[in-house]
Enzyme design. Structure first.
Site, PDB file in Angstrom:
ATOM      1  CG  ASN B 247     -13.290  19.925   8.232  1.00  0.00           C
ATOM      2  OD1 ASN B 247     -13.063  20.163   7.140  1.00  0.00           O
ATOM      3  ND2 ASN B 247     -13.278  18.731   8.617  1.00  0.00           N
ATOM      4  CB  CYS B 335     -19.261  13.018   9.481  1.00  0.00           C
ATOM      5  SG  CYS B 335     -20.017  12.343   7.882  1.00  0.00           S
ATOM      6  CG  ASP B 337     -18.068  15.544   2.188  1.00  0.00           C
ATOM      7  OD1 ASP B 337     -18.300  16.881   2.066  1.00  0.00           O
ATOM      8  OD2 ASP B 337     -17.221  15.092   1.904  1.00  0.00           O
ATOM      9  CG  ASP B 340     -18.257   8.041   3.621  1.00  0.00           C
ATOM     10  OD1 ASP B 340     -18.967   7.401   2.867  1.00  0.00           O
ATOM     11  OD2 ASP B 340     -17.342   9.115   3.251  1.00  0.00           O
ATOM     12  NE  ARG B 341     -16.432  10.580   9.561  1.00  0.00           N
ATOM     13  CZ  ARG B 341     -15.232  11.190   9.748  1.00  0.00           C
ATOM     14  NH1 ARG B 341     -14.479  11.223  10.732  1.00  0.00           N
ATOM     15  NH2 ARG B 341     -14.931  12.253   8.678  1.00  0.00           N
TER      16      ARG B 341
END
Lengths: 550, 656
Positions: B247, B335, B337, B340-341
């Site tokens: 990233n 994480c 964004d 989710d995680r």
């Protein structure tokens, strides 16, 4: 022989005991003829470890400087570690344990020395006699008789003195059938299905050999169990291939041509070292300290333990299905008829017969279908998962049976009078015990050892009310029906109570069990109170009414 | 809206291919309905269009054209339609119906449980997040509510009310948000009253290889200082290190420890949504295998990697809970964004830390807090509207499974039972209630969800008696304080959840349910307590009356029978499986006994009487299907099937 000769160092101070999930304990280690004892000197709560030498499966020793470490691996799968100061002491202790845990004479085993600390109310040796079983059967059918043909154990050394056979077959015929069956194990009655009168018999393989030998008496015997116009099933616990190969060694299977009223089904169940290796691999996987989820599942898979469970359960379900659903009688055998055969016949009874799901009924089943039926406990349970002896006769056949029972219990948690602890207790005693019940390989050996007079029966101890309470399933509600377990992989689980018993803390699960017991007990108390009050009220009201009538 | 009606359709049994039922298939605006022909039962199978995840038309055979419908609640329906043309029509219609393009097409906009406006509003107020932050002890000296995002001006996927350190000014927040993916700046998820440690969440920083942001650094410092007991802050990146590094090339990445004062940076490798989607796919393929061997099953399970992923999420949650409760150190979780995680991990940690989240109400609050309000993209992840299939991933399913795994390890710790989790999962996909619509708070507000739909929480709360764990006691030691799952070595603690992934294969589950047994015992206990009191009073008064005046007579004849749990004599047919195929070819004879003979006295959740009106849908089977078209959708509730049906074989099909 004196045990003292084997005990090189009877006692060592400052020994540290390590067990998973317990703090280390320092204390004095003592060796006696049958026990390894560690007692801490702290007065407050004297921690004690009592371990039967016969429970020790293997030991390892390690040294760091003069500090010796002995790792003891037990047949009940626990692993403990003893740190012993002094190299000489450590070596002495290790070799003493090794000698004491591998005594080869049965009569030197602990059961011959054990003196009970409790009063024997009911002699377990007399609790489950074939005669009683036959009496029960006689009330249902008169097609069977008790034969004493084996009273000297000469016709079949691995059978009990009395067996149940079809009435229409006399002892002379039985002798001929015995000669036609491996080890003399002629077909005998294993189970009578009250609901439809169908039966399950068990035997060993027929000795047809490569020439296709036949035995008219054998054919007559098993046909005698069929109703007119009915057919039966022979469940062979070997694959067709293995059964065919057995012919070269004089064994074989029933040819359709000679047994036209029977249909043979082969259901392969593994035996001997394959099972032993499976157990070893499974326990290795359970004890694996790595943190990798993948390795756990593939090791579990590679052990094949659950595959064996599935195979055995499937064969048992099939036998039960033939009897109950197809309305057919069944004959079960493998090669010797002392291992996979007994797994199938005993599990089928648990599925079919509610009596076998009670404590007494299950004990009776173990006595009938395992002890009297001649499962060679002494050979099979000589070593457990940490064995490196690789003897062909060692195999966790009985443990697999108990595991299968646990699987059914898990699927029908309210249909058994006993709980998981009962099964675990039987597992422990089959491998190491103060009782004589599981000694010897058959009734013949047991009678020669005079176990009934020289040792105590496990049942004498278990069946006392205070002991039984530990093994009662609080959820039990008598279920008189046939219970069909699922044998799908999703439905079968690792028996954590045995295999992860020493690898995980069971604190929270134990608490849940206690909570469950409390809930049910409270409910029962309330019910009793309410019923008592109701009666009291009813009486008062009747009195009231009577007074009024006067 | 009766779109299609096809006669003589066969519904196949997944477990036993021999069993199939003949019936009529209907497609309505909201449901697929199969009604059995057998006149005495006319069993109905209802499947909501929103539950359909895939439809597969298979090669036509002599018997007809097979159609395979896979559902998001793990039901698999196999139909055989006689005419190829009909099958094609059904297929085409379903493809359209299962992929709505507008929110208005979803079931919640037509679902009408006949509640008045007030009841509906009260339903939505059942879970209020401001009250939840108050419960945590906020606002206090260190934390406050900020209205910096009041018009979603800073971050459109965040709620309007966010909680931040008191020392974080609007300038710092806005500055920090500009340095974070999708402007998801660090905000409070959970505050641990006992020691001031907190869990905050955000998205990844836009650090690239060297970029810095003073405000972001100040923001993290403010979080650290809001916990005066600790001199550092954990920053937990829940991604695998490799992903995070990749990233950086895109101008994103992770915090450089040198730039932030007193942080300890930590990677916890949880895989991304694509890996998880394919993992579930692989596991479901295993679940769908026809009579798999033990090795097939275990290998498949292992190769799916599913349990490994569950363990990774659990491990992250355990790490954070330990940092907060035992070390007293605050944690910032992100994480990529951060929706989710991050949501998974924050909610697992909260669940471990705070017994409140292990109650039924608390669990609703937790989902509302960490998932709904912080912009978990329900619509994208669960494919409510037709969209990019690559956005779909079982993120919240994994969280729900983590809760189940914890329930297995701590059987007394949760107020709710397994069924509750299954029903929550079901409704995340059902779109029957408005709670999980859209991708963010902002979208839901624009859609006026609260005015036009009903809240699931009110519905579950009304039926809470069905969802109680009988072993739960608020004064039990397991319900106090932090849960500490065993850590090493504990791979074997994570088990396959057949109750969820094979939940429609009734034959695979234990035939007697301990939970249901204990629920019945508890219910009876309560009745007994009441009766005991009443009897005591009557006895006392009777004795008094007898002493004083013999004329008074009381007539109570109905009380003389002994007690017994009446809930128990409901039976479930328990039939043998196919233990051997050979049996089929054996010259058949008539079974010695009728099949009913073996119906065991079996307790499963199927038999538990239920207060949920939706559950009675299936008992109302006689109601004709002729008028399906005019049947209000409100009657066709959408509860998972396990609440109905008496027979294991039936239950497989009962979907609605």
């Amino acid at each position: 022989m004196e045990f003292a000769e084997l005990i090189k160092t009877p006692r060592v101070d400052n020994v540290v005991l390590h067990r998973p999930f317990y703090p280390a304990v320092e204390g004095t280690l003592c060796l006696t003829g049958h026990h390894l004892i560690l007692s801490s000197r702290r007065q407050d709560d004297a921690e004690e470890l009592w371990l039967l030498h016969s429970n020790i499966d293997s030991i390892e020793k390690r040294f760091v400087g003069s500090l010796g470490t002995i790792i003891i691996k037990c047949k009940d799968l626990r692993i403990i570690q003893l740190d012993i100061p002094g190299m000489e002491e450590c070596l002495n202790i290790a070799s003493s344990i090794e000698a004491l845990s591998t005594l080869d004479s049965v009569t030197l085993m602990y059961p011959f020395f054990y003196r009970p600390m409790f009063e024997v109310v009911e002699d377990g040796w007399r609790s489950f006699l074939p005669e009683q079983e036959f009496e029960l059967l006689s009330s249902l059918t008169d097609e069977w008789r008790l034969s004493c043909i084996n009273k000297e154990f000469s016709v079949c050394p691995s059978y009990p003195a009395v067996v149940i056979v079809p009435k229409s077959v006399d002892d002379e015929a039985l002798r001929k059938v015995a000669a036609f069956r491996h080890g003399g194990r002629f077909p005998v009655l294993s189970y009578y299905h009250k609901k439809n009168g169908m039966v399950m018999m068990r035997s060993s393989q027929p000795l047809t050999g490569t020439n296709g030998r036949r035995c008219k008496e054998d054919e007559k015997l098993i046909n005698a169990t069929l109703r007119a116009g009915k057919r039966g099933y022979i469940i062979d616990t070997r694959s067709l291939n293995v059964a065919q190969q057995a012919r070269a060694k004089g064994g074989g299977f029933e040819q359709e041509a000679h047994y036209p009223q029977w249909r043979r089904i082969h259901k392969s169940i593994e035996r001997f070292n394959i099972l032993q290796e499976s157990l070893i691999k499974l326990v290795e996987a359970c004890n694996d300290q790595s943190h990798n989820m993948d390795r756990w599942l593939s090791k579990l898979e590679a052990s094949n333990w659950l595959t064996h469970i599935k195979e055995i359960l499937t064969a048992a379900c099939l036998a039960a299905q033939c009897i109950d659903r197809e309305g057919a009688s069944v004959l079960v055998h493998g090669t010797e008829g002392t291992d996979s055969t007994l797994q199938v016949t005993s599990l089928a009874q648990i599925i079919l017969d509610p009596r076998c799901r009670t404590i007494r009924g299950f004990e009776s089943l173990v006595v009938r279908e395992w002890l009297q039926a001649g499962h060679p406990f002494q050979q099979r349970c000589a070593q457990s998962a940490y064995s490196n002896s690789k003897q062909k006769w060692e195999a966790p056949v009985f443990l697999l049976f108990l595991d299968c029972v646990w699987q059914i219990l898990r699927q029908f948690p309210c249909s058994f009078e006993f709980n998981e602890h009962f099964l675990i207790m039987l597992f422990e005693h089959a491998y190491a015990s103060q009782f004589g019940t599981f000694l010897g390989n058959n009734e013949n050996e047991r009678s020669k050892l005079k176990l009934q007079t020289k040792t105590l029966s496990l049942w004498s101890w278990v069946n006392r009310p205070q002991e039984l309470n530990k093994y009662k399933n609080p959820l039990f509600e008598a279920n008189s029906l046939v219970i069909w377990p699922s044998v799908a992989p999703q439905s079968l689980q690792l028996w954590e109570g045995v295999f992860l018993r020493w690898n995980r803390s069971s604190k929270f699960l134990d608490e849940a069990y206690e909570e469950m017991v409390t809930l049910i007990e409270y409910n029962k108390q309330l019910k009793a109170k309410v019923n008592a009050l109701r009666r009291q009220l009813a009486e008062l009201e009747t009195d009231d009414g009577m007074q009024e009538n006067h | 809206y009766l779109f299609v009606q096809v006669e003589n359709v066969r519904l196949l049994d997944r477990v036993s291919s021999r069993k199939a039922t003949l019936g009529t298939l209907y497609l309505t605006a909201t449901h697929v309905i199969f009604v059995e022909n057998a006149s005495e039962t006319r069993k109905e199978t209802w499947v909501l269009h929103s539950q359909i995840s895939s439809i597969e038309k298979q090669a036509t055979t002599a018997t007809g054209c097979p159609l395979l419908i896979r559902c998001k609640n793990f039901q698999v329906i196999q139909l055989v339609i006689p005419q190829e043309r009909d099958c094609h029509d059904v297929y085409i219609s379903l493809i359209r119906l299962a992929r709505p393009v507008k929110y208005e097409e979803l079931y919640c906009f037509s679902f009408n449980p006949k509640l008045d406006k007030e009841e509906r509003e009260r339903g939505w107020k059942l879970v209020e997040l401001s009250a939840e932050y108050n419960r945590m002890g906020i606002p206090n000296n260190y934390w406050q509510m900020s209205d910096v995002n009041r018009d979603y001006g800073v971050c459109d996927s965040y709620p309007t009310e966010v909680y931040v350190p008191k020392s974080a000014t609007a300038h710092i927040i806005v500055g920090s948000s500009k340095f974070r993916s999708r402007r998801r700046f660090p905000a409070l998820s959970y505050y641990y009253k006992d020691n001031n440690a907190s869990i905050c969440r955000s998205s990844q920083p836009l650090s690239g290889f060297s970029a810095r942001c003073l405000e972001d650094e100040q923001m993290l410092q403010a979080i650290r200082k809001a916990n005066p007991g600790s001199d550092f802050l954990y920053v937990v990146d829940t991604r695998p290190k490799l992903n995070a590094m990749a990233n950086r090339a895109a101008g994103k990445g992770y915090e450089n420890e040198d730039n932030y004062s007193n942080i300890k940076f930590q990677f916890i490798g949880i895989e991304n949504i694509h890996v998880m989607r394919s993992s579930l796919q692989k596991m479901l393929e295993v679940c769908e295998l026809k009579s798999p061997s033990m090795s097939d099953f275990l290998w498949g399970l292992e190769n799916s990697g599913w349990l490994k992923h569950i363990k990774a999420i659990m491990d992250a949650g355990i790490f954070i809970a330990k940092a907060v409760a035992e070390e007293g150190v605050s944690v910032l979780v992100h994480c990529s964004d951060g929706w989710d995680r991050t949501a998974q991990v924050c909610s697992v940690a909260s669940l471990l830390l705070d017994p409140y989240y292990r109650t039924m109400k608390g669990f609703m609050v937790l989902i509302e807090k960490d998932w709904v309000s912080f912009g978990h993209k329900f619509n994208h992840r669960y494919g409510n509207l037709d969209g990019d299939p690559k956005e779909i991933s079982p993120v919240i399913d994994q969280f729900i499974e983590c809760v189940w795994q914890l329930m297995e390890q701590f059987p007394c710790a949760f107020e709710f039972n397994e069924r509750f989790l299954i029903h929550v999962q079901h409704h995340i996909y059902s779109c029957q209630f408005g709670n999980f619509l859209c991708n963010s708070q902002k979208e839901r507000q624009e859609l006026k969800v609260q005015e036009r739909t009903y809240s699931l929480w009110a519905h579950l709360w009304k039926n809470r008696a069905d969802y109680l764990n009988p072993l739960y006691r608020s004064d039990h030691s397991q319900t106090q304080g932090t849960l500490r799952p065993q850590i090493a070595p504990c791979n074997f603690l994570y088990k396959f959840w057949s109750g969820m992934y094979n939940r429609f294969e009734k034959g695979l589950h234990p035939r007697q349910s301990v939970t249901d047994y204990l629920m019945a015992v508890k219910e009876e206990t309560q009745q007994l307590e009441e009766e005991l009191e009443a009897l005591g009073e009557r006895l006392a008064s009777l004795q008094k009356v007898q002493l004083n005046d013999n004329k008074v007579k009381s007539k109570q004849q109905d009380q003389n029978k002994e007690l017994g749990r009446s809930t128990f004599n409901i039976s479930l047919a328990n039939t043998p499986q196919e233990y051997n195929n050979d049996l089929k070819s054996f010259p058949s004879r008539s079974p010695s006994q009728g099949d009913e003979e073996d119906s065991a006295l079996i307790l499963t959740q199927d038999n538990l009487k239920s207060s949920d009106p939706d559950l009675s849908v299936n008992s109302d089977q006689e109601s004709g299907v002729e008028d399906l078209s005019c049947r209000s959708p409100s009657v066709g509730g959408c509860l998972p099937s396990e609440d109905s049906g008496k027979d294991s074989d039936e239950a497989v099909f009962l979907a609605v």
